[in-house]
Design a protein around this motif. Structure first.
Motif, PDB file in Angstrom:
ATOM      1  N   THR A  38      20.370 -16.521  -0.192  1.00  0.00           N
ATOM      2  CA  THR A  38      20.632 -17.841  -0.766  1.00  0.00           C
ATOM      3  C   THR A  38      21.650 -18.619   0.052  1.00  0.00           C
ATOM      4  N   GLU A  39      22.531 -17.918   0.778  1.00  0.00           N
ATOM      5  CA  GLU A  39      23.512 -18.561   1.632  1.00  0.00           C
ATOM      6  C   GLU A  39      23.914 -17.609   2.744  1.00  0.00           C
ATOM      7  N   ASN A  40      24.470 -18.185   3.803  1.00  0.00           N
ATOM      8  CA  ASN A  40      24.897 -17.369   4.940  1.00  0.00           C
ATOM      9  C   ASN A  40      26.130 -16.560   4.540  1.00  0.00           C
ATOM     10  N   PRO A  41      26.039 -15.215   4.536  1.00  0.00           N
ATOM     11  CA  PRO A  41      27.169 -14.395   4.081  1.00  0.00           C
ATOM     12  C   PRO A  41      28.392 -14.446   4.988  1.00  0.00           C
ATOM     13  N   VAL A  42      28.253 -14.970   6.198  1.00  0.00           N
ATOM     14  CA  VAL A  42      29.411 -15.080   7.088  1.00  0.00           C
ATOM     15  C   VAL A  42      30.467 -15.994   6.481  1.00  0.00           C
ATOM     16  N   SER A  43      30.018 -17.030   5.734  1.00  0.00           N
ATOM     17  CA  SER A  43      30.953 -18.005   5.162  1.00  0.00           C
ATOM     18  C   SER A  43      31.853 -17.402   4.093  1.00  0.00           C
ATOM     19  N   ALA A  44      31.479 -16.235   3.561  1.00  0.00           N
ATOM     20  CA  ALA A  44      32.282 -15.607   2.512  1.00  0.00           C
ATOM     21  C   ALA A  44      33.397 -14.723   3.062  1.00  0.00           C
TER      22      ALA A  44
ATOM     23  N   ARG B 184      32.151  -7.968   6.935  1.00  0.00           N
ATOM     24  CA  ARG B 184      33.320  -7.858   7.806  1.00  0.00           C
ATOM     25  C   ARG B 184      33.155  -6.693   8.785  1.00  0.00           C
ATOM     26  N   GLY B 185      32.593  -5.593   8.323  1.00  0.00           N
ATOM     27  CA  GLY B 185      32.361  -4.457   9.210  1.00  0.00           C
ATOM     28  C   GLY B 185      31.427  -4.807  10.353  1.00  0.00           C
ATOM     29  N   VAL B 186      30.411  -5.624  10.066  1.00  0.00           N
ATOM     30  CA  VAL B 186      29.483  -6.053  11.111  1.00  0.00           C
ATOM     31  C   VAL B 186      30.201  -6.944  12.122  1.00  0.00           C
ATOM     32  N   LEU B 187      30.971  -7.901  11.623  1.00  0.00           N
ATOM     33  CA  LEU B 187      31.685  -8.817  12.517  1.00  0.00           C
ATOM     34  C   LEU B 187      32.699  -8.074  13.392  1.00  0.00           C
ATOM     35  N   ASP B 188      33.392  -7.112  12.795  1.00  0.00           N
ATOM     36  CA  ASP B 188      34.361  -6.332  13.573  1.00  0.00           C
ATOM     37  C   ASP B 188      33.660  -5.540  14.673  1.00  0.00           C
ATOM     38  N   ALA B 189      32.451  -5.052  14.386  1.00  0.00           N
ATOM     39  CA  ALA B 189      31.712  -4.274  15.391  1.00  0.00           C
ATOM     40  C   ALA B 189      31.354  -5.128  16.613  1.00  0.00           C
ATOM     41  N   LEU B 190      31.205  -6.439  16.417  1.00  0.00           N
ATOM     42  CA  LEU B 190      30.872  -7.316  17.540  1.00  0.00           C
ATOM     43  C   LEU B 190      31.985  -7.379  18.575  1.00  0.00           C
ATOM     44  N   THR B 191      33.188  -7.025  18.191  1.00  0.00           N
ATOM     45  CA  THR B 191      34.344  -7.161  19.087  1.00  0.00           C
ATOM     46  C   THR B 191      34.563  -5.935  19.964  1.00  0.00           C
ATOM     47  N   LEU B 192      33.732  -4.897  19.799  1.00  0.00           N
ATOM     48  CA  LEU B 192      33.960  -3.649  20.520  1.00  0.00           C
ATOM     49  C   LEU B 192      32.822  -3.332  21.485  1.00  0.00           C
TER      50      LEU B 192
ATOM     51  N   LEU C 143      18.886  -6.112   3.396  1.00  0.00           N
ATOM     52  CA  LEU C 143      19.475  -7.331   3.947  1.00  0.00           C
ATOM     53  C   LEU C 143      20.498  -7.927   2.982  1.00  0.00           C
ATOM     54  N   THR C 144      20.244  -7.820   1.701  1.00  0.00           N
ATOM     55  CA  THR C 144      21.144  -8.395   0.701  1.00  0.00           C
ATOM     56  C   THR C 144      22.505  -7.698   0.659  1.00  0.00           C
ATOM     57  N   GLU C 145      22.622  -6.517   1.269  1.00  0.00           N
ATOM     58  CA  GLU C 145      23.916  -5.839   1.316  1.00  0.00           C
ATOM     59  C   GLU C 145      24.941  -6.648   2.099  1.00  0.00           C
ATOM     60  N   LEU C 146      24.458  -7.538   2.961  1.00  0.00           N
ATOM     61  CA  LEU C 146      25.371  -8.367   3.741  1.00  0.00           C
ATOM     62  C   LEU C 146      26.114  -9.372   2.863  1.00  0.00           C
ATOM     63  N   LYS C 147      25.684  -9.541   1.610  1.00  0.00           N
ATOM     64  CA  LYS C 147      26.407 -10.412   0.685  1.00  0.00           C
ATOM     65  C   LYS C 147      27.764  -9.816   0.314  1.00  0.00           C
TER      66      LYS C 147
ATOM     67  N   VAL D 229      24.252 -15.148  17.947  1.00  0.00           N
ATOM     68  CA  VAL D 229      22.944 -14.554  17.637  1.00  0.00           C
ATOM     69  C   VAL D 229      22.888 -14.128  16.173  1.00  0.00           C
ATOM     70  N   LEU D 230      23.931 -13.447  15.706  1.00  0.00           N
ATOM     71  CA  LEU D 230      23.973 -12.989  14.315  1.00  0.00           C
ATOM     72  C   LEU D 230      23.886 -14.164  13.344  1.00  0.00           C
ATOM     73  N   SER D 231      24.626 -15.226  13.606  1.00  0.00           N
ATOM     74  CA  SER D 231      24.596 -16.398  12.732  1.00  0.00           C
ATOM     75  C   SER D 231      23.210 -17.019  12.702  1.00  0.00           C
ATOM     76  N   ASN D 232      22.543 -17.007  13.846  1.00  0.00           N
ATOM     77  CA  ASN D 232      21.188 -17.553  13.907  1.00  0.00           C
ATOM     78  C   ASN D 232      20.223 -16.719  13.071  1.00  0.00           C
ATOM     79  N   VAL D 233      20.382 -15.403  13.117  1.00  0.00           N
ATOM     80  CA  VAL D 233      19.541 -14.512  12.308  1.00  0.00           C
ATOM     81  C   VAL D 233      19.745 -14.792  10.814  1.00  0.00           C
ATOM     82  N   LEU D 234      20.999 -14.925  10.420  1.00  0.00           N
ATOM     83  CA  LEU D 234      21.301 -15.115   9.001  1.00  0.00           C
ATOM     84  C   LEU D 234      20.883 -16.506   8.520  1.00  0.00           C
TER      85      LEU D 234
END
Length: 473
Positions: free
Chosen positions: A215-221, A174-182, A164-168, A200-205
């Motif tokens: 420690t923080e939501n990685p989407v913000s980075a 970015r690869g995860v977010l890009d996948a949501l668009t396809l 899970l920490t790899e999302l930092k 949904v992803l933001s809620n999980v994080l």
């Protein structure tokens, strides 16, 4: 508990053992702690770390005796492990459609966060295992036995899933977010679909931060913007009153010699157009919710909906959910006045087809709930009968929901107060004014005609030069 009451002693040599050893001793809130090292250098390093943490004002744990900076972090969960943990927490309180959306998003993200390891299943098997088994919560706590193909696929996922920490890492996020668009075929998903999956992803994080896994939501980075969502309804889908009547008439000819399929649903679609009901609200309408006087306006007292969601998501084996109104409390009622024309249609419908055992006005010939696929097919057949080939190929009234769009647009364009329209539709005034005010088909032509009348009609044609010369002689 945590405490800053810390005392640290000098290193003491332990001479009782065969080999010399060195002991570091300290107290936290009066409780003694010690640790022995084989060399003085190791002991001195440990003592220095304790002193540094104490001088920095760190709190020490009264159970372990160590400050946070010296406490070993537990191994991070894999994304797959945490996603399953999140699902178990969220599932019992989620609506069936939300469960479907959650399952779809977790499946997609899991396929992105897989390391390259030997034995990877095919994409079809992988998706079947995740969508149909891994991310479907069993309320009894006992999961059904998995087929060998599914069990092997999920065992591989457990080994290949990233931490899970790899999302930092911004590149991973970015690869995860890009996948949501396809979509699965690689084409672009609709902006609304992307928005839903991202939510949904933001809620999980956020949950991962809540329970201390992040420690923080990685989407913000990540500097990533989702596709823009059109706020206004596409005016091309909205029928005018004449087109709506033609479509309702065409329904009476659909399946005319086979179970009167279309005629059974005329009043159902009329509720969407004349009453502004959502399809799921119309499907769940019961006779006891209707006030249908012989003359004048009637009233529908809406409080339940029957959306089609699928057995997998309801949890009780039913295809349709049975829930309260959208964006309202469970038992809240929304009264909707209906015009005399719709009152008469509903009275005729009840007289001809009766009601289901539970009082539902609209049902199939066996008394079951009408599914979205059934009324969508019937609507498409009616479009083919009522519309010209050009209109049929266009988005005009492409879905039953477009009848609701037409209803709200018509009310607003007729000058009905927006607050009253919002109350009848179960929407906010803001949504109405943002999405519906410019949608009525033919509205531009009306505006053009009024402008033309204001300007005094077509200008008179000027005679050409030859005509003027001939006239002067």
């Amino acid at each position: 508990m945590k405490s800053q009451d810390v005392r640290i002693w000098e290193i003491r040599r332990n001479k009782s053992s065969k080999r010399p050893s060195y002991e570091v001793r300290w107290k936290v809130a009066g409780k003694s702690f010690s640790k022995t090292f084989r060399t003085k250098a190791l002991a001195d390093s440990h003592r220095s770390s304790l002193v540094k943490a104490s001088r920095a004002g760190e709190s020490f744990d009264t159970e372990t005796g160590l400050p946070d900076s010296m406490t070993e972090a537990p191994p991070s969960l894999t994304w797959y492990e945490f996603a399953r943990k999140y699902l178990a927490m969220k599932w019992p309180h989620a609506a069936p459609n939300s469960r479907d959306s959650m399952n779809e998003t977790l499946t997609l993200v899991t396929t992105v966060l897989l390391e390259k390891k030997p034995g990877r299943p095919t994409d079809v098997v992988l998706r079947k295992a995740l969508r149909g088994w891994a991310f479907v919560h069993c309320s009894t706590g006992e999961e059904p036995e998995r087929p060998a193909e599914i069990a092997n696929a999920l065992a591989w996922v457990e080994k290949a899933s990233m931490r899970l920490t790899e999302l930092k890492r911004p590149a991973i996020m970015r690869g995860v977010l890009d996948a949501l668009t396809l979509k699965l075929d690689g084409s672009h998903a609709s902006p609304e679909t992307v928005r839903r999956k991202r939510a949904v992803l933001s809620n999980v994080l956020r949950y991962a931060v809540e329970v201390g896994e992040l420690t923080e939501n990685p989407v913000s980075a990540v500097q990533w913007k989702p596709p823009k969502i059109a706020k206004e309804i596409d005016r091309r889908v909205v029928v005018n009153p004449d087109q709506a009547r033609e479509l309702l008439t065409a329904l009476t000819y659909v399946g005319l010699y086979k179970r009167a399929r279309g005629r059974r649903m005329v009043a159902l679609f009329a509720c969407m157009y004349f009453g502004g009901l959502r399809p799921a609200e119309a499907v769940g309408l019961r006779i006891q919710d209707c006030e249908l006087p012989e003359r004048g306006w009637g009233r529908l007292n809406l409080h339940r909906t029957r959306p089609t969601v699928g057995k997998r998501w309801t949890g009780n084996g039913a295809v349709h959910d049975h829930r309260g109104l959208k964006n309202r409390s469970e038992d809240e009622v929304r009264p909707v006045p209906i015009p005399p024309h719709l009152v008469r249609m509903l009275r005729r419908h009840v007289k001809e087809f009766g009601t289901a055992d539970d009082g539902r006005l609209f049902c199939n010939e066996r008394g079951g709930v009408i599914g979205s696929s059934s009324y969508s097919r019937t609507w498409e057949d009616a479009r083919a009968l009522a519309l010209t080939p050009e209109q049929f190929a266009s988005p005009l009234a492409g879905t039953p929901y477009d009848l609701r769009h037409a209803a709200l647009s018509s009310w607003l364009n007729a000058g009905v107060d927006s607050a009253e329209v919002a109350e009848r539709a179960g929407n906010s005034v803001e949504v109405l004014l943002t999405r519906y005010a410019k949608c009525l088909d033919g509205r531009q032509e009306i505006a053009n005609r009024r402008i033309e009348e204001l300007l005094g009609g077509e200008p008179a044609e000027e005679p050409d030069e030859e005509e003027e010369e001939d006239g002067s002689g």
